[in-house]
Motif scaffolding. Sequence first.
Motif, PDB file in Angstrom:
ATOM      1  N   GLY A  51       0.779  -1.223   0.000  1.00 51.97           N
ATOM      2  CA  GLY A  51       0.000   0.000   0.000  1.00 51.97           C
ATOM      3  C   GLY A  51       0.814   1.277   0.000  1.00 51.97           C
ATOM      4  O   GLY A  51       0.272   2.370  -0.043  1.00 51.97           O
ATOM      5  N   MET A  52       2.142   1.131   0.031  1.00 53.91           N
ATOM      6  CA  MET A  52       3.022   2.294   0.034  1.00 53.91           C
ATOM      7  C   MET A  52       2.970   2.985  -1.331  1.00 53.91           C
ATOM      8  O   MET A  52       2.775   2.330  -2.355  1.00 53.91           O
ATOM      9  N   GLN A  53       3.126   4.300  -1.345  1.00 52.28           N
ATOM     10  CA  GLN A  53       3.191   5.050  -2.597  1.00 52.28           C
ATOM     11  C   GLN A  53       4.252   4.414  -3.494  1.00 52.28           C
ATOM     12  O   GLN A  53       5.351   4.088  -3.037  1.00 52.28           O
ATOM     13  N   SER A  54       3.941   4.242  -4.768  1.00 55.33           N
ATOM     14  CA  SER A  54       4.835   3.504  -5.675  1.00 55.33           C
ATOM     15  C   SER A  54       6.228   4.110  -5.760  1.00 55.33           C
ATOM     16  O   SER A  54       7.222   3.380  -5.827  1.00 55.33           O
ATOM     17  N   GLU A  55       6.330   5.435  -5.749  1.00 58.20           N
ATOM     18  CA  GLU A  55       7.648   6.075  -5.811  1.00 58.20           C
ATOM     19  C   GLU A  55       8.465   5.779  -4.561  1.00 58.20           C
ATOM     20  O   GLU A  55       9.672   5.549  -4.644  1.00 58.20           O
ATOM     21  N   HIS A  56       7.821   5.766  -3.404  1.00 62.35           N
ATOM     22  CA  HIS A  56       8.520   5.417  -2.166  1.00 62.35           C
ATOM     23  C   HIS A  56       9.041   3.984  -2.245  1.00 62.35           C
ATOM     24  O   HIS A  56      10.189   3.708  -1.873  1.00 62.35           O
ATOM     25  N   ALA A  57       8.201   3.078  -2.729  1.00 66.77           N
ATOM     26  CA  ALA A  57       8.601   1.673  -2.842  1.00 66.77           C
ATOM     27  C   ALA A  57       9.772   1.518  -3.805  1.00 66.77           C
ATOM     28  O   ALA A  57      10.720   0.775  -3.525  1.00 66.77           O
ATOM     29  N   ARG A  58       9.735   2.220  -4.924  1.00 58.31           N
ATOM     30  CA  ARG A  58      10.849   2.153  -5.885  1.00 58.31           C
ATOM     31  C   ARG A  58      12.135   2.661  -5.268  1.00 58.31           C
ATOM     32  O   ARG A  58      13.214   2.089  -5.473  1.00 58.31           O
ATOM     33  N   ILE A  59      12.047   3.735  -4.495  1.00 59.54           N
ATOM     34  CA  ILE A  59      13.244   4.282  -3.841  1.00 59.54           C
ATOM     35  C   ILE A  59      13.828   3.253  -2.884  1.00 59.54           C
ATOM     36  O   ILE A  59      15.040   3.024  -2.867  1.00 59.54           O
ATOM     37  N   LEU A  60      12.986   2.614  -2.096  1.00 62.02           N
ATOM     38  CA  LEU A  60      13.483   1.616  -1.138  1.00 62.02           C
ATOM     39  C   LEU A  60      14.163   0.448  -1.846  1.00 62.02           C
ATOM     40  O   LEU A  60      15.221  -0.019  -1.406  1.00 62.02           O
ATOM     41  N   ARG A  61      13.585  -0.018  -2.945  1.00 64.02           N
ATOM     42  CA  ARG A  61      14.213  -1.113  -3.693  1.00 64.02           C
ATOM     43  C   ARG A  61      15.535  -0.664  -4.302  1.00 64.02           C
ATOM     44  O   ARG A  61      16.519  -1.393  -4.304  1.00 64.02           O
ATOM     45  N   MET A  62      15.560   0.555  -4.829  1.00 63.45           N
ATOM     46  CA  MET A  62      16.740   1.099  -5.486  1.00 63.45           C
ATOM     47  C   MET A  62      17.889   1.329  -4.494  1.00 63.45           C
ATOM     48  O   MET A  62      19.053   1.218  -4.848  1.00 63.45           O
ATOM     49  N   CYS A  63      17.553   1.656  -3.258  1.00 57.89           N
ATOM     50  CA  CYS A  63      18.562   2.059  -2.277  1.00 57.89           C
ATOM     51  C   CYS A  63      18.934   0.940  -1.312  1.00 57.89           C
ATOM     52  O   CYS A  63      19.374   1.200  -0.189  1.00 57.89           O
ATOM     53  N   GLU A  64      18.789  -0.306  -1.752  1.00 58.78           N
ATOM     54  CA  GLU A  64      19.268  -1.409  -0.919  1.00 58.78           C
ATOM     55  C   GLU A  64      20.775  -1.258  -0.707  1.00 58.78           C
ATOM     56  O   GLU A  64      21.296  -1.588   0.341  1.00 58.78           O
ATOM     57  N   ALA A  65      21.455  -0.754  -1.728  1.00 57.41           N
ATOM     58  CA  ALA A  65      22.867  -0.368  -1.623  1.00 57.41           C
ATOM     59  C   ALA A  65      22.884   1.159  -1.620  1.00 57.41           C
ATOM     60  O   ALA A  65      21.988   1.788  -2.176  1.00 57.41           O
TER      61      ALA A  65
END
Length: 126
Positions: A51-65
């Motif tokens: 349910g998280m905003q899609s842009e927030h979710a993309r940022i979290l996936r992108m910033c694993e490193a």
Amino acid sequence: MSGRGGNTDGRPGRADDPDRLYTITRGRSRAPENAFDLVTLIVAEREPAPGMQSEHARILRMCEAPTAVVEVAAELALPVSVVKILLGDLLEAGSVTARHPRFAPNKARLPDLDTLKQVLHGLQQL
């Protein structure tokens, strides 16, 4: 004109469409003061939540490193100012941490000017 990639005909969904940017930021126009600069490294501290905003979710996936703010903006194809607002949301929620690079050494570590002059004088005498 095609609706893919570089759509410039003003239709909704364009990456720089003002209505879309307004929606993404929920009408906010400023990020937290001095929280991020272009080279601040962002690191995800948790996984995206349902349910998280899609842009927030993309940022979290992108910033694993660790990923620089400017890289996040480029990957999302969003203005840096908008990305900083989104990152501010995630920072406030504890979902990311921000690591600021150190540009200048601590002044306490710099050699004394007189010492440098003496070294220079000694080198000139060689």
